[in-house]
Design a protein around this motif. Structure first.
Motif, PDB file in Angstrom:
ATOM      1  N   ILE A  52      46.776  -5.720 -15.306  1.00  0.00           N
ATOM      2  CA  ILE A  52      46.825  -4.268 -15.541  1.00  0.00           C
ATOM      3  C   ILE A  52      46.251  -3.517 -14.345  1.00  0.00           C
ATOM      4  N   PHE A  53      45.104  -3.993 -13.859  1.00  0.00           N
ATOM      5  CA  PHE A  53      44.451  -3.322 -12.725  1.00  0.00           C
ATOM      6  C   PHE A  53      45.334  -3.371 -11.478  1.00  0.00           C
ATOM      7  N   ASN A  54      45.855  -4.548 -11.171  1.00  0.00           N
ATOM      8  CA  ASN A  54      46.697  -4.701  -9.973  1.00  0.00           C
ATOM      9  C   ASN A  54      47.963  -3.847 -10.057  1.00  0.00           C
ATOM     10  N   GLY A  55      48.622  -3.895 -11.215  1.00  0.00           N
ATOM     11  CA  GLY A  55      49.842  -3.100 -11.387  1.00  0.00           C
ATOM     12  C   GLY A  55      49.561  -1.611 -11.327  1.00  0.00           C
ATOM     13  N   PHE A  56      48.476  -1.185 -11.953  1.00  0.00           N
ATOM     14  CA  PHE A  56      48.101   0.235 -11.970  1.00  0.00           C
ATOM     15  C   PHE A  56      47.821   0.736 -10.555  1.00  0.00           C
ATOM     16  N   VAL A  57      47.006   0.000  -9.827  1.00  0.00           N
ATOM     17  CA  VAL A  57      46.620   0.423  -8.478  1.00  0.00           C
ATOM     18  C   VAL A  57      47.816   0.407  -7.537  1.00  0.00           C
ATOM     19  N   SER A  58      48.628  -0.634  -7.618  1.00  0.00           N
ATOM     20  CA  SER A  58      49.779  -0.765  -6.721  1.00  0.00           C
ATOM     21  C   SER A  58      50.746   0.405  -6.876  1.00  0.00           C
ATOM     22  N   VAL A  59      51.093   0.733  -8.121  1.00  0.00           N
ATOM     23  CA  VAL A  59      52.049   1.820  -8.365  1.00  0.00           C
ATOM     24  C   VAL A  59      51.435   3.177  -8.061  1.00  0.00           C
ATOM     25  N   SER A  60      50.175   3.372  -8.438  1.00  0.00           N
ATOM     26  CA  SER A  60      49.508   4.662  -8.205  1.00  0.00           C
ATOM     27  C   SER A  60      49.413   4.976  -6.715  1.00  0.00           C
ATOM     28  N   LYS A  61      49.166   3.951  -5.906  1.00  0.00           N
ATOM     29  CA  LYS A  61      49.083   4.149  -4.451  1.00  0.00           C
ATOM     30  C   LYS A  61      50.428   4.606  -3.892  1.00  0.00           C
ATOM     31  N   LYS A  62      51.513   4.066  -4.432  1.00  0.00           N
ATOM     32  CA  LYS A  62      52.846   4.419  -3.934  1.00  0.00           C
ATOM     33  C   LYS A  62      53.265   5.822  -4.366  1.00  0.00           C
ATOM     34  N   ILE A  63      52.822   6.225  -5.526  1.00  0.00           N
ATOM     35  CA  ILE A  63      53.422   7.387  -6.166  1.00  0.00           C
ATOM     36  C   ILE A  63      52.490   8.579  -6.334  1.00  0.00           C
ATOM     37  N   GLY A  64      51.179   8.352  -6.291  1.00  0.00           N
ATOM     38  CA  GLY A  64      50.206   9.381  -6.635  1.00  0.00           C
ATOM     39  C   GLY A  64      50.334  10.665  -5.838  1.00  0.00           C
ATOM     40  N   LEU A  65      50.316  10.548  -4.516  1.00  0.00           N
ATOM     41  CA  LEU A  65      50.380  11.741  -3.666  1.00  0.00           C
ATOM     42  C   LEU A  65      51.727  12.445  -3.776  1.00  0.00           C
ATOM     43  N   LEU A  66      52.796  11.662  -3.923  1.00  0.00           N
ATOM     44  CA  LEU A  66      54.131  12.263  -4.052  1.00  0.00           C
ATOM     45  C   LEU A  66      54.208  13.159  -5.291  1.00  0.00           C
ATOM     46  N   LEU A 155      66.820  12.459 -12.357  1.00  0.00           N
ATOM     47  CA  LEU A 155      67.519  11.695 -11.324  1.00  0.00           C
ATOM     48  C   LEU A 155      67.049  11.940  -9.898  1.00  0.00           C
ATOM     49  N   VAL A 156      66.381  13.055  -9.641  1.00  0.00           N
ATOM     50  CA  VAL A 156      66.086  13.432  -8.250  1.00  0.00           C
ATOM     51  C   VAL A 156      64.583  13.530  -7.996  1.00  0.00           C
ATOM     52  N   PRO A 157      64.058  12.779  -7.004  1.00  0.00           N
ATOM     53  CA  PRO A 157      62.664  12.969  -6.601  1.00  0.00           C
ATOM     54  C   PRO A 157      62.473  14.377  -6.061  1.00  0.00           C
ATOM     55  N   PRO A 158      61.282  14.994  -6.156  1.00  0.00           N
ATOM     56  CA  PRO A 158      60.008  14.356  -6.498  1.00  0.00           C
ATOM     57  C   PRO A 158      59.591  14.495  -7.952  1.00  0.00           C
ATOM     58  N   THR A 159      60.518  14.732  -8.888  1.00  0.00           N
ATOM     59  CA  THR A 159      60.105  14.749 -10.289  1.00  0.00           C
ATOM     60  C   THR A 159      59.566  13.378 -10.680  1.00  0.00           C
ATOM     61  N   PRO A 160      58.610  13.321 -11.622  1.00  0.00           N
ATOM     62  CA  PRO A 160      57.855  12.084 -11.881  1.00  0.00           C
ATOM     63  C   PRO A 160      58.691  10.892 -12.300  1.00  0.00           C
ATOM     64  N   LEU A 260      56.769  15.773   1.743  1.00  0.00           N
ATOM     65  CA  LEU A 260      56.329  16.582   0.608  1.00  0.00           C
ATOM     66  C   LEU A 260      54.985  17.250   0.883  1.00  0.00           C
ATOM     67  N   PHE A 261      54.152  16.618   1.699  1.00  0.00           N
ATOM     68  CA  PHE A 261      52.892  17.239   2.110  1.00  0.00           C
ATOM     69  C   PHE A 261      53.172  18.538   2.872  1.00  0.00           C
ATOM     70  N   ILE A 262      54.139  18.488   3.791  1.00  0.00           N
ATOM     71  CA  ILE A 262      54.532  19.694   4.528  1.00  0.00           C
ATOM     72  C   ILE A 262      55.080  20.746   3.570  1.00  0.00           C
ATOM     73  N   GLY A 263      55.905  20.311   2.616  1.00  0.00           N
ATOM     74  CA  GLY A 263      56.427  21.237   1.611  1.00  0.00           C
ATOM     75  C   GLY A 263      55.314  21.884   0.802  1.00  0.00           C
ATOM     76  N   ALA A 264      54.295  21.088   0.465  1.00  0.00           N
ATOM     77  CA  ALA A 264      53.154  21.615  -0.292  1.00  0.00           C
ATOM     78  C   ALA A 264      52.366  22.623   0.542  1.00  0.00           C
ATOM     79  N   ILE A 265      52.169  22.326   1.820  1.00  0.00           N
ATOM     80  CA  ILE A 265      51.436  23.246   2.707  1.00  0.00           C
ATOM     81  C   ILE A 265      52.178  24.582   2.821  1.00  0.00           C
ATOM     82  N   ILE A 266      53.493  24.503   2.986  1.00  0.00           N
ATOM     83  CA  ILE A 266      54.302  25.737   3.088  1.00  0.00           C
ATOM     84  C   ILE A 266      54.202  26.537   1.786  1.00  0.00           C
TER      85      ILE A 266
END
Length: 433
Positions: A52-66, A155-160, A260-266
């Motif tokens: 659970i810990f490994n799966g949670f951390v792995s996915v959260s790292k990929k997706i959290g900031l997005l 169907l389209v990122p960046p929706t969750p 997306l970071f640039i989009g957020a800043i704008i």
């Protein structure tokens, strides 16, 4: 192996009951699902916790900031009135089209950065004004908007949902998903618009006189141009499009996270007069953290499922492997219809499907993208009374429950059926090539 498949079905049943009947928090439901499946598979508590810990951390790292950046962009577009500016600008440019198709296209674009529930609420007043002004069917315009928003949302990122599926299926090329998901969502959106136009009630193009009255009634202060108001959407897309040809030394500057970071800043810059940065950050975290948590826990469930040799079982049954792209759709559609949440359906389906990708020939980047689209289409099949979006559409459009069933629910069913047919044809063509 049959016991293992039965254990997965028991776990899915728990997820459905926990969400739809017991009304528990989805994060808690999926957490208990991880423990339940682990115990059924005779794993030790230590191994279950580790997975659970490994799966949670792995996915959260990929997706959290997005997810966080996507939420920030959506909130800022709402606070600046950019959604109304984009909508009015599109209506001006598309006065030659029946208003149902225009509203449908507005929904398709606005739902890229804004969650469909929130976007429908924001645009519901515009919908009502257009209906009154043009004497068009309220039902037709409502379904045109709801289906346009829904297609992009699943169907389209960046929706969750799509982002979570990408993380759970280890898809690295998010830009490919954005392009394929965007094109596919556009066609499914049009199916919703076509349904509202042909099977509910026809609408006419808006006249120049009605357009002027509409603009005056909306009362939106045009502090932003269309290009500036929509810049948090199109600038990240331009940045990501450079990634395939960018030198390795600067690829990080063209990654989805940086884009997306640039989009957020704008978007923050555009909205700084409308909302304080502290409040924006708090609201963004409040909206994004539960989604990141659910997504991460879905990764934990996927890690537990990896203890099952699903591939060997499917390899023994040719009838299953021939179905290919339909399997992710059926799993997602079953979960969606039973428990209501598209996001939970997408996350859970992606976790279950991941070990099977090689069986269906979907273990490359294009294959994973098709699998995500199949899961996404399943997660919109169908929206009914156990779906929060169903009630948003019903309450903010003023339609009663029976009418919402006969229009919005049926329209999402049409989108799902046509969507999986199109995907199945594409899948077979790719296999033939």
């Amino acid at each position: 192996m049959y016991y293992d498949i039965a254990f997965i079905l028991i776990t899915i049943t728990w997820i459905i009951l926990g969400n739809s009947k017991l009304k528990l928090n989805p994060l808690f439901v999926i957490f208990l699902a991880c423990i339940l499946l682990g115990l059924l598979l005779n794993l030790s508590i230590t191994n279950i916790s580790f997975d659970i810990f490994n799966g949670f951390v792995s996915v959260s790292k990929k997706i959290g900031l997005l997810i966080l950046f996507g939420v920030i962009i959506g909130i800022c577009l709402e606070k600046t009135g950019a959604t109304e500016i984009i909508s009015i600008s599109l209506i001006k440019k598309l006065t030659f089209l029946p208003i149902s198709y225009v509203i449908n296209l507005i929904g398709f674009l606005i739902s890229i950065p804004v969650f469909c529930d929130a976007a429908f609420i924001i645009l519901s007043s515009l919908n009502k004004k257009i209906s009154e002004l043009t004497k068009s069917s309220k039902k037709s315009i409502t379904v045109a908007l709801s289906t346009g928003l829904f297609a992009t949302h699943v169907l389209v990122p960046p929706t969750p949902g799509p982002m979570a599926a990408a993380a759970n299926l280890d898809l690295k090329n998010i830009f490919l998903l954005f392009i394929c998901g965007g094109i596919f969502a556009f066609f499914l959106s049009l199916i919703g618009g076509l349904y509202s136009q042909k099977f509910i009630q026809k609408t006419k193009a808006i006249s120049e006189e009605d357009l002027k009255v509409l603009i005056s009634r909306i009362g939106t202060k045009k502090t932003l141009s269309f290009n500036l108001a929509s810049s948090p959407i199109w600038i990240p897309l331009v940045i990501m499009s450079i990634n395939p040809i960018a030198p390795n030394e600067i690829k990080i500057l063209t990654s989805p996270t940086f884009a997306l970071f640039i989009g957020a800043i704008i978007s923050i810059y555009l909205s700084i007069r409308n909302i304080s940065f502290k409040k924006l950050l708090l609201v963004s975290l409040k909206q994004s953290l539960p989604i990141i948590g659910i997504t991460g826990m879905g990764g934990g469930l996927g890690q537990i499922i990896k203890n099952i040799d699903v591939v060997s079982w499917f390899n023994k049954i040719d009838s299953f492997t021939s179905l290919g792209i339909i399997i992710p759709f059926l799993i997602s559609a079953s979960l969606k219809t039973a428990q209501g949440s598209s996001t939970v359906a997408i996350i859970t389906s992606a976790s279950i499907i991941y070990p099977m990708l090689s069986v269906f020939g979907l273990d490359n980047e294009l294959g994973k993208t098709l699998a995500i689209l199949s899961i996404g289409v399943g997660s919109m099949t169908v929206s009914h009374a156990n779906d929060s979006y169903f009630w948003v559409v019903s309450q903010f459009s003023g339609m009663d429950i029976n009418t919402t069933y006969k229009t919005h629910t049926i329209a999402t069913l049409f989108q799902g059926i046509f969507g999986i047919i199109i995907l199945f044809i594409i899948y077979k063509v790719i296999l033939f090539l």
